[in-house]
Design a protein around this motif. Structure first.
Motif, PDB file in Angstrom:
ATOM      1  N   UNK A 177     -12.655  -5.600  -9.793  1.00 34.44           N
ATOM      2  CA  UNK A 177     -13.402  -6.814 -10.144  1.00 34.44           C
ATOM      3  C   UNK A 177     -14.895  -6.683  -9.863  1.00 34.44           C
ATOM      4  N   UNK A 178     -15.289  -5.703  -9.051  1.00 32.83           N
ATOM      5  CA  UNK A 178     -16.703  -5.491  -8.767  1.00 32.83           C
ATOM      6  C   UNK A 178     -17.371  -4.584  -9.796  1.00 32.83           C
TER       7      UNK A 178
ATOM      8  N   UNK B 296      -8.693  -6.992 -15.904  1.00 37.52           N
ATOM      9  CA  UNK B 296      -9.878  -7.006 -15.044  1.00 37.52           C
ATOM     10  C   UNK B 296      -9.682  -8.112 -14.015  1.00 37.52           C
ATOM     11  N   UNK B 297      -8.903  -7.821 -13.000  1.00 36.59           N
ATOM     12  CA  UNK B 297      -8.537  -8.840 -12.023  1.00 36.59           C
ATOM     13  C   UNK B 297      -8.008  -8.179 -10.769  1.00 36.59           C
ATOM     14  N   UNK B 298      -7.972  -8.959  -9.673  1.00 34.24           N
ATOM     15  CA  UNK B 298      -7.461  -8.437  -8.422  1.00 34.24           C
ATOM     16  C   UNK B 298      -5.945  -8.221  -8.518  1.00 34.24           C
ATOM     17  N   UNK B 299      -5.458  -7.279  -7.735  1.00 34.19           N
ATOM     18  CA  UNK B 299      -4.049  -6.906  -7.815  1.00 34.19           C
ATOM     19  C   UNK B 299      -3.123  -8.045  -7.415  1.00 34.19           C
ATOM     20  N   UNK B 300      -3.486  -8.820  -6.377  1.00 34.80           N
ATOM     21  CA  UNK B 300      -2.576  -9.883  -5.941  1.00 34.80           C
ATOM     22  C   UNK B 300      -2.474 -10.993  -6.984  1.00 34.80           C
ATOM     23  N   UNK B 301      -3.599 -11.315  -7.651  1.00 34.71           N
ATOM     24  CA  UNK B 301      -3.566 -12.319  -8.706  1.00 34.71           C
ATOM     25  C   UNK B 301      -2.755 -11.804  -9.895  1.00 34.71           C
ATOM     26  N   UNK B 302      -2.910 -10.525 -10.201  1.00 30.22           N
ATOM     27  CA  UNK B 302      -2.147  -9.917 -11.298  1.00 30.22           C
ATOM     28  C   UNK B 302      -0.654  -9.949 -10.996  1.00 30.22           C
ATOM     29  N   UNK B 303      -0.291  -9.663  -9.756  1.00 31.53           N
ATOM     30  CA  UNK B 303       1.122  -9.697  -9.370  1.00 31.53           C
ATOM     31  C   UNK B 303       1.691 -11.099  -9.530  1.00 31.53           C
ATOM     32  N   UNK B 304       0.891 -12.127  -9.188  1.00 36.60           N
ATOM     33  CA  UNK B 304       1.349 -13.508  -9.365  1.00 36.60           C
ATOM     34  C   UNK B 304       1.608 -13.794 -10.842  1.00 36.60           C
TER      35      UNK B 304
END
Length: 253
Positions: A171-172, A146-154
């Motif tokens: 996330x919404x 449950x997170x944004x894609x760019x943060x997940x990629x990091x």
């Protein structure tokens, strides 16, 4: 059994045991299940800056509980958007008469977000050994976060090509049964042929129980054993390798 990983012969047994009970994939939550998150460390940066401005120390347990309580209230209706940190930072500052956010607390807010969202996290206990064993046993390994894609990629930047699929819940929205069902559909899997692992009873374990998933593991390494009732056939673990041991020992039969 050693947590250094299983040998080839044991991987064959693991594959056979999991096939016997119909499990051909394991779905993992990401934050505080596979990898650590740094929410507490980030909030502590903001707390220290607020204390410097106040001239006295705040009780950490109370500060963290208040912050998390506000986070949970926002989450009920608005998901888990990172902007909530901004809202809560302003609320906590206003509580002590600092409104709008002064420059030093603005800087602390930025430092907090840097720690939370720009740090490549360390693995939770047993992550590497467990994923390696499952893949060697030809069991699918997937992530539902449950997170944004760019943060997940990091967070997965050192694990590229390891997982068979990664699904990011908006996330919404909420990480509920519908979100998990969407992930299963994307992966081409049914509830009957997966095991699930997560740290959050409400967002991970209960939704998958409602979908009919039999094998459910609650990772307690970050938060300790839960006081919430667990659905039937849910096992609490504090090291992910206990999942491998569970199936190798034939406990799933």
């Amino acid at each position: 059994m050693s947590k250094e990983g299983v040998g080839q012969a044991e991987c064959l047994v693991l594959r056979e045991r999991m096939q016997e009970v119909g499990v051909r994939a394991v779905l993992f939550d990401l934050d505080d299940t596979l990898f650590k998150t740094y929410f507490t460390e980030g909030r502590r940066i903001y707390k220290v800056a607020l204390e410097a401005k106040l001239g006295y120390e705040l009780v950490e347990k109370e500060f963290m509980a208040e912050w998390y309580g506000q986070w949970r209230e926002l989450k009920k209706t608005h998901g888990v958007h990172p902007r909530f940190h901004r809202q809560i930072s302003e609320v906590m500052a206003a509580k002590y008469g600092f409104e709008p956010l002064p420059d030093d607390l603005e800087a602390a807010y930025g430092d907090m977000c840097e720690v939370i969202y720009k740090t490549v996290p360390e693995e939770m206990p047993g992550t590497k050994e467990t994923v390696a064993a499952l893949k060697e046993a030809e069991i699918g390994v997937y992530v539902v976060t449950h997170a944004e894609e760019d943060w997940t990629e990091l967070k997965l930047s050192n694990w590229q090509g390891v997982f068979d699929g990664v699904h990011c819940v908006d996330v919404n929205n909420h990480k509920d049964a519908a979100a998990w069902a969407e992930a299963l559909e994307e992966f081409g899997l049914s509830p009957a042929e997966v095991a699930v692992v997560g740290d959050n009873v409400e967002a991970d374990i209960e939704p998958m129980a409602r979908l009919g998933v039999r094998y459910k593991f609650r990772m307690s390494a970050s938060w300790g054993p839960t006081s919430q009732p667990l659905p039937a056939e849910t096992w609490e673990i504090d090291n992910l390798y206990q999942i491998v041991e569970f199936f190798l020992d034939g406990k799933g039969e």
